[in-house]
Design an enzyme around this catalytic site. Structure first.
Site, PDB file in Angstrom:
ATOM      1  N   CYS A 157      49.829   4.743   7.226  1.00  9.46           N
ATOM      2  CA  CYS A 157      50.349   5.882   7.997  1.00  9.46           C
ATOM      3  C   CYS A 157      49.215   6.883   8.258  1.00  9.46           C
ATOM      4  CB  CYS A 157      51.519   6.500   7.241  1.00  9.46           C
ATOM      5  SG  CYS A 157      52.362   7.833   8.109  1.00  9.46           S
ATOM      6  N   ASP A 214      58.125   0.853  15.839  1.00  7.95           N
ATOM      7  CA  ASP A 214      57.631   2.067  15.201  1.00  7.95           C
ATOM      8  C   ASP A 214      57.924   3.260  16.104  1.00  7.95           C
ATOM      9  OD1 ASP A 214      56.068   4.174  14.117  1.00  7.95           O
ATOM     10  OD2 ASP A 214      54.630   2.739  13.283  1.00  7.95           O
ATOM     11  N   HIS A 246      58.083   1.595  11.397  1.00 10.44           N
ATOM     12  CA  HIS A 246      56.981   2.275  10.715  1.00 10.44           C
ATOM     13  C   HIS A 246      57.213   2.188   9.204  1.00 10.44           C
ATOM     14  CE1 HIS A 246      53.707   5.227  10.558  1.00 10.44           C
ATOM     15  NE2 HIS A 246      54.349   5.793   9.560  1.00 10.44           N
TER      16      HIS A 246
END
Length: 278
Positions: A157, A214, A246
Site C-alpha cells: 500500500c 482496487d 486492494h
C-alpha cells in the site's frame, strides 16, 4: 529548542505490539509465523536526528544473509508487517522494517484511517523516507549479518509506492516488489514525484502486484505505468489479478484473498532469486 525536540523524538520511537487499532476487527485468516530458529524483535536504527525503531528478523545461525527492506502500510510496523519479516527470515533472509512514521506520530493508537492520513501520513516527506531507508541499509551491513550486495525491497500500500521510488533512488537495490502501491497522483512539496514519473528512467527491476478491483488504484493507471515502463530498460513487470481488491495480501483483513496472495508470494520469491536477492 532543537535538543528538546530531539529528545522528544527519541522518546516516542518504540514499536507498538499487536495490530493497529484502525485495522480492527482482525480477521480469522490472520497468519502468525513463529520465531523458532530465528532472531527476531525490535532494534534501533541510528538516523540523522536520533534513532527510529525497526523490526528485524533473520535466521539464528549463519551470516551474510540477503537483505530485504520491508516497507509498511499506513498502519505502521504492526503485527502483520512484523510477521512478513519473520516469513522472510524463515526463507533465509535478513528482513527489516523501519518505522517510517516515527517522527510524525503513533498511528497504532488511531482508530480512524482518514485521521491517520491527515495527521501523520500526509506529513511524511519522501526525502525523510529515502534517508531512513539508507540508514537501515547501513545498519543491516554494520550491526547485523546482512549482505547488502544482495539487497531487495518490498512494501505494501503506502509502502508499495515507496518501493518504486527507493528502487529508482538507490542503485544498490537489486530488485523490488511493490504490492498495490499508488502509481499516479498529484505532486506535493513533500511528495514531488510518483512511480509514473520515474518509470522510464528506472534501472532496477520492480515487480508490481496489483488488484483489478482496487478502489484506490484504477486499472487505467496500472496500464499507463506498464506502458511507460516499456520505454525504459529496467525489465520491470506488473501482475494485475482480476476481481481482486486492494490489500489482498493483508491476511488480517476482509480484503485478504488467499489464492492471489499465495501466488504473489511465490512470484516475489522467484523475482528476488532471479535478480540476485537470494
Amino acid at each position: 529548542m532543537r535538543e528538546l525536540t530531539r529528545r522528544k523524538f527519541i522518546a516516542i520511537t518504540t514499536l507498538a505490539a499487536g495490530f493497529a487499532l484502525a485495522a480492527h476487527p482482525i480477521s480469522a485468516t490472520v497468519i502468525t509465523t513463529d520465531t523458532t530458529g530465528l532472531v527476531a524483535g525490535e532494534v534501533k536504527i541510528p538516523v540523522e536526528d536520533g534513532s527510529i525503531p525497526a523490526y528485524r528478523a533473520m535466521p539464528a545461525t549463519g551470516s551474510n544473509f540477503p537483505v530485504v527492506l520491508v516497507v509498511q502500510e499506513i498502519f505502521g510496523v504492526h503485527a502483520h508487517i512484523q510477521d512478513i519479516c519473520r516469513r522472510f527470515a524463515k526463507l533465509g533472509y535478513l528482513a527489516i522494517a523501519p518505522e517510517m512514521f516515527a517522527r510524525q506520530g503513533d498511528v497504532s493508537k488511531m482508530t480512524d484511517i482518514p485521521e491517520i492520513i491527515s495527521k501523520v501520513v500526509s506529513k511524511v516527506p519522501d526525502t525523510q523516507v529515502m534517508s531512513d531507508l539508507d540508514a537501515t541499509v547501513a545498519w543491516a551491513e554494520k550491526s547485523s549479518k546482512g549482505d547488502i550486495n544482495k539487497l531487495g525491497i518490498t512494501g505494501f500500500c503506502w509502502g508499495g509506492r515507496i518501493v518504486w521510488l527507493y528502487s529508482a533512488y538507490n542503485p544498490k537495490v537489486k530488485a523490488g516488489v511493490a504490492w498495490y502501491g499508488r502509481l499516479i497522483s498529484q505532486p506535493t512539496p513533500l511528495t514531488p514525484k510518483h512511480p509514473i514519473d520515474i518509470a522510464a528512467s528506472l534501472k532496477v527491476p520492480v515487480l508490481g502486484l496489483y488488484g483489478g478491483k482496487d478502489d484506490n488504484i484504477p486499472n487505467d493507471t496500472v496500464e499507463k505505468m506498464r506502458e511507460v515502463l516499456k520505454t525504459g530498460s529496467s525489465g520491470s513487470e506488473i501482475v494485475l489479478y482480476p476481481d481482486t481488491p486492494h490489500g489482498f495480501n493483508a491476511d488480517y483483513r476482509p480484503t485478504y484473498r488467499q489464492k492471489e496472495a499465495q501466488d504473489a508470494w511465490k512470484r516475489l520469491q522467484a523475482w528476488f532469486k532471479q535478480h540476485g536477492v537470494a
